[in-house]
Design an enzyme around this catalytic site. Structure first.
Site, PDB file in Angstrom:
ATOM      1  N   GLY A  58     -49.904 106.121 -70.760  1.00  0.00           N
ATOM      2  CA  GLY A  58     -48.647 106.010 -70.013  1.00  0.00           C
ATOM      3  C   GLY A  58     -48.943 106.226 -68.539  1.00  0.00           C
TER       4      GLY A  58
ATOM      5  CG  HIS B 258     -46.524 100.138 -77.923  1.00  0.00           C
ATOM      6  ND1 HIS B 258     -46.788  99.400 -76.797  1.00  0.00           N
ATOM      7  CD2 HIS B 258     -46.667  99.293 -78.965  1.00  0.00           C
ATOM      8  CE1 HIS B 258     -47.097  98.154 -77.144  1.00  0.00           C
ATOM      9  NE2 HIS B 258     -47.021  98.061 -78.462  1.00  0.00           N
TER      10      HIS B 258
ATOM     11  CD  GLU C 105     -45.555  94.636 -75.906  1.00  0.00           C
ATOM     12  OE1 GLU C 105     -46.706  95.081 -75.790  1.00  0.00           O
ATOM     13  OE2 GLU C 105     -44.829  94.355 -74.925  1.00  0.00           O
TER      14      GLU C 105
ATOM     15  CD  GLN D 269     -51.032  94.352 -69.064  1.00  0.00           C
ATOM     16  OE1 GLN D 269     -50.308  93.510 -69.581  1.00  0.00           O
ATOM     17  NE2 GLN D 269     -50.656  95.596 -68.840  1.00  0.00           N
TER      18      GLN D 269
ATOM     19  CB  ALA E 194     -41.999 104.688 -68.133  1.00  0.00           C
TER      20      ALA E 194
ATOM     21  CE  LYS F 207     -58.424 103.223 -74.002  1.00  0.00           C
ATOM     22  NZ  LYS F 207     -57.259 102.909 -73.135  1.00  0.00           N
TER      23      LYS F 207
ATOM     24  CB  ALA G 160     -55.245 106.628 -73.881  1.00  0.00           C
TER      25      ALA G 160
ATOM     26  CB  THR H  64     -42.889  98.663 -75.567  1.00  0.00           C
ATOM     27  OG1 THR H  64     -41.492  98.374 -75.472  1.00  0.00           O
ATOM     28  CG2 THR H  64     -43.700  97.385 -75.543  1.00  0.00           C
ATOM     29  CE1 TYR H  65     -42.034 107.243 -77.584  1.00  0.00           C
ATOM     30  CE2 TYR H  65     -43.232 107.735 -75.571  1.00  0.00           C
ATOM     31  CZ  TYR H  65     -42.494 108.162 -76.658  1.00  0.00           C
ATOM     32  OH  TYR H  65     -42.237 109.497 -76.817  1.00  0.00           O
TER      33      TYR H  65
HETATM   34  P1  FAD Z   1     -56.371 105.501 -70.261  1.00  0.00           P
HETATM   35  O1  FAD Z   1     -57.214 104.879 -71.297  1.00  0.00           O
HETATM   36  O2  FAD Z   1     -56.257 106.987 -70.285  1.00  0.00           O
HETATM   37  O3  FAD Z   1     -56.930 105.018 -68.836  1.00  0.00           O
HETATM   38  C1  FAD Z   1     -56.165 105.215 -67.643  1.00  0.00           C
HETATM   39  C2  FAD Z   1     -57.114 105.285 -66.465  1.00  0.00           C
HETATM   40  O4  FAD Z   1     -57.897 106.473 -66.565  1.00  0.00           O
HETATM   41  C3  FAD Z   1     -58.133 104.132 -66.396  1.00  0.00           C
HETATM   42  O5  FAD Z   1     -58.349 103.831 -65.039  1.00  0.00           O
HETATM   43  C4  FAD Z   1     -59.379 104.734 -67.021  1.00  0.00           C
HETATM   44  O6  FAD Z   1     -60.591 104.107 -66.579  1.00  0.00           O
HETATM   45  C5  FAD Z   1     -59.293 106.176 -66.527  1.00  0.00           C
HETATM   46  N1  FAD Z   1     -59.968 107.145 -67.398  1.00  0.00           N
HETATM   47  C6  FAD Z   1     -59.934 107.189 -68.743  1.00  0.00           C
HETATM   48  N2  FAD Z   1     -60.648 108.253 -69.193  1.00  0.00           N
HETATM   49  C7  FAD Z   1     -61.130 108.881 -68.089  1.00  0.00           C
HETATM   50  C8  FAD Z   1     -61.935 110.039 -67.891  1.00  0.00           C
HETATM   51  N3  FAD Z   1     -62.379 110.778 -68.902  1.00  0.00           N
HETATM   52  N4  FAD Z   1     -62.223 110.403 -66.607  1.00  0.00           N
HETATM   53  C9  FAD Z   1     -61.773 109.677 -65.549  1.00  0.00           C
HETATM   54  N5  FAD Z   1     -61.010 108.574 -65.687  1.00  0.00           N
HETATM   55  C10 FAD Z   1     -60.705 108.177 -66.941  1.00  0.00           C
HETATM   56  N6  FAD Z   1     -47.025 101.902 -71.155  1.00  0.00           N
HETATM   57  C11 FAD Z   1     -45.887 102.483 -71.602  1.00  0.00           C
HETATM   58  O7  FAD Z   1     -45.332 103.361 -70.921  1.00  0.00           O
HETATM   59  N7  FAD Z   1     -45.316 102.120 -72.807  1.00  0.00           N
HETATM   60  C12 FAD Z   1     -45.872 101.162 -73.605  1.00  0.00           C
HETATM   61  O8  FAD Z   1     -45.345 100.843 -74.677  1.00  0.00           O
HETATM   62  C13 FAD Z   1     -47.084 100.530 -73.165  1.00  0.00           C
HETATM   63  N8  FAD Z   1     -47.692  99.597 -73.934  1.00  0.00           N
HETATM   64  C14 FAD Z   1     -48.876  99.047 -73.509  1.00  0.00           C
HETATM   65  C15 FAD Z   1     -49.529  98.129 -74.336  1.00  0.00           C
HETATM   66  C16 FAD Z   1     -50.719  97.531 -73.942  1.00  0.00           C
HETATM   67  C17 FAD Z   1     -51.399  96.541 -74.861  1.00  0.00           C
HETATM   68  C18 FAD Z   1     -51.289  97.852 -72.670  1.00  0.00           C
HETATM   69  C19 FAD Z   1     -52.560  97.200 -72.221  1.00  0.00           C
HETATM   70  C20 FAD Z   1     -50.652  98.783 -71.846  1.00  0.00           C
HETATM   71  C21 FAD Z   1     -49.450  99.393 -72.248  1.00  0.00           C
HETATM   72  N9  FAD Z   1     -48.801 100.354 -71.462  1.00  0.00           N
HETATM   73  C22 FAD Z   1     -47.633 100.938 -71.903  1.00  0.00           C
HETATM   74  C23 FAD Z   1     -49.315 100.704 -70.132  1.00  0.00           C
HETATM   75  C24 FAD Z   1     -50.230 101.945 -70.120  1.00  0.00           C
HETATM   76  O9  FAD Z   1     -49.518 103.083 -70.530  1.00  0.00           O
HETATM   77  C25 FAD Z   1     -50.726 102.112 -68.679  1.00  0.00           C
HETATM   78  O10 FAD Z   1     -51.630 101.081 -68.336  1.00  0.00           O
HETATM   79  C26 FAD Z   1     -51.304 103.459 -68.316  1.00  0.00           C
HETATM   80  O11 FAD Z   1     -51.417 103.521 -66.886  1.00  0.00           O
HETATM   81  C27 FAD Z   1     -52.721 103.689 -68.841  1.00  0.00           C
HETATM   82  O12 FAD Z   1     -52.734 103.760 -70.167  1.00  0.00           O
HETATM   83  P2  FAD Z   1     -54.124 103.700 -70.978  1.00  0.00           P
HETATM   84  O13 FAD Z   1     -53.768 104.018 -72.358  1.00  0.00           O
HETATM   85  O14 FAD Z   1     -54.855 102.445 -70.677  1.00  0.00           O
HETATM   86  O15 FAD Z   1     -54.883 104.925 -70.256  1.00  0.00           O
END
Ligand code: FAD
Length: 293
Positions: free
Chosen positions: A118, A87, A27, A185, A61, A175, A134, A58-59
């Site tokens: 995000g 990302h 990354e 992570q 915030a 997902k 997501a 990465t992208y």
């Molecule tokens: P989601 O999959 O949407 O999950 C977020 C939360 O919502 C979780 O608690 C999940 O259980 C809950 N949830 C999901 N679906 C539902 C539903 N239908 N109902 C109720 N709850 C639900 N951030 C950045 O800004 N830029 C980056 O480049 C970046 N790169 C990353 C790369 C990796 C490998 C990882 C692991 C994280 C990265 N992040 C990045 C961080 C990420 O954006 C954050 O962790 C963000 O808070 C959640 O993203 P997610 O895609 O996991 O969300």
């Protein structure tokens, strides 16, 4: 590792590379300064002999690095013989904005997207935009055509906003089923990864998930990131790293990273995604030790 062309004649998508794994990928983050950009260019050159499977960028915030991420991904994808994955986060963005960015990636030959929610604004104000989770971005990318391969984030120690383990795993499984692969992570106990994989399998989800591995070169920085991401900080390893100096310090970091990677690969992980913080030396040493060059 395969460099077979994808059916459309372009270079292979990351989903295909993982299927032919084990992969080794890193990354990057888009640099803010000229010095940072020069450092990253050096790193990319220094990593060439490794024969990386792919890289990701990465992208920032809320889309704060939108153009820098886009330009770096397009350039690496065009100049190097591996795919670069963009990302992309959706919270706070409109459907039209993200569709336009995806079409731009498509037109420039970038077809690997890490679809992320995000984080919502830190001050608690409404994020606005058209998205909450997501999964909605995965669906948007899917709607742009089958040329895209789509990865998603996974949190072995649960997402920090998850209050219920079963619900976290249910949402993650749903997902991952819609995506091609996951990237985790960082974590330091391999059992966190294997337990997550087992919990996904119990839900009938076998989509491959790459472990994201963070070498502990900068314990203070990793401690801050761990606090934000909900990962357990390895205090014992950090103390060993802090106590060592110079080349010995790098050796402690590399040995611990290699041990974690070996355990994960032996447990069936489809590859390793290294958080390299735009530096090459640890990646070079880990790749050499793992024989994944
Ligand atoms: P989601 O999959 O949407 O999950 C977020 C939360 O919502 C979780 O608690 C999940 O259980 C809950 N949830 C999901 N679906 C539902 C539903 N239908 N109902 C109720 N709850 C639900 N951030 C950045 O800004 N830029 C980056 O480049 C970046 N790169 C990353 C790369 C990796 C490998 C990882 C692991 C994280 C990265 N992040 C990045 C961080 C990420 O954006 C954050 O962790 C963000 O808070 C959640 O993203 P997610 O895609 O996991 O969300």
């Amino acid at each position: 590792m395969s460099d077979a062309p994808a059916p459309d004649g372009s270079s292979a998508r990351i989903a295909d590379l993982i299927a032919d794994g084990p992969t080794l990928s890193v990354e990057f983050f888009p640099p803010k300064t000229d010095e940072g950009a020069e450092q990253l260019d050096r790193t990319v050159d220094e990593l060439d002999p490794v024969g990386l499977s792919f890289v990701s960028v990465t992208y920032g915030a809320g889309g704060s690095t939108r153009d820098r991420t886009r330009d770096l991904v397009v350039r690496l994808n065009a100049e190097r013989d591996y795919p670069a994955m963009a990302h992309l986060t959706c919270v706070g963005s409109t459907r039209a904005e993200l569709a336009a960015l995806l079409d731009d990636y498509d037109a420039n030959g970038v077809h690997d997207i890490l679809a992320l929610a995000g984080d919502p604004p830190v001050d608690g104000s409404p994020a606005g935009g058209d998205f909450t989770y997501a999964l909605e971005l995965v669906e948007l990318v899917r709607g742009r055509g089958s040329q895209f391969s789509v990865g998603v984030a996974a949190h072995p120690e649960l997402h920090p906003r998850s209050t219920d383990r079963a619900a976290d795993r249910d949402h993650l499984a749903e997902k991952l089923r819609a995506a091609d692969f996951g990237v985790t992570q960082f974590f330091f106990d391999p059992a966190d990864f294997t337990t997550m994989v087992d919990e996904l399998a119990e839900r009938g989800c076998t989509t491959p998930v790459l472990p994201g591995v963070m070498p502990l070169s900068n314990p203070a920085g990793v401690e801050r990131m761990a606090a934000m991401s909900g990962a357990t900080f390895p205090a014992d390893l950090a103390a060993r790293v802090e106590a060592a100096e110079g080349a010995d310090r790098d050796r402690v970091v590399v040995d611990a990273t290699v041990e974690l990677c070996r355990t994960l690969l032996d447990a069936g992980a489809p590859g390793i995604h290294l958080y390299c913080l735009n530096r090459s030396p640890i990646v070079l040493a880990v790749a050499e030790a793992l024989g994944l060059r």
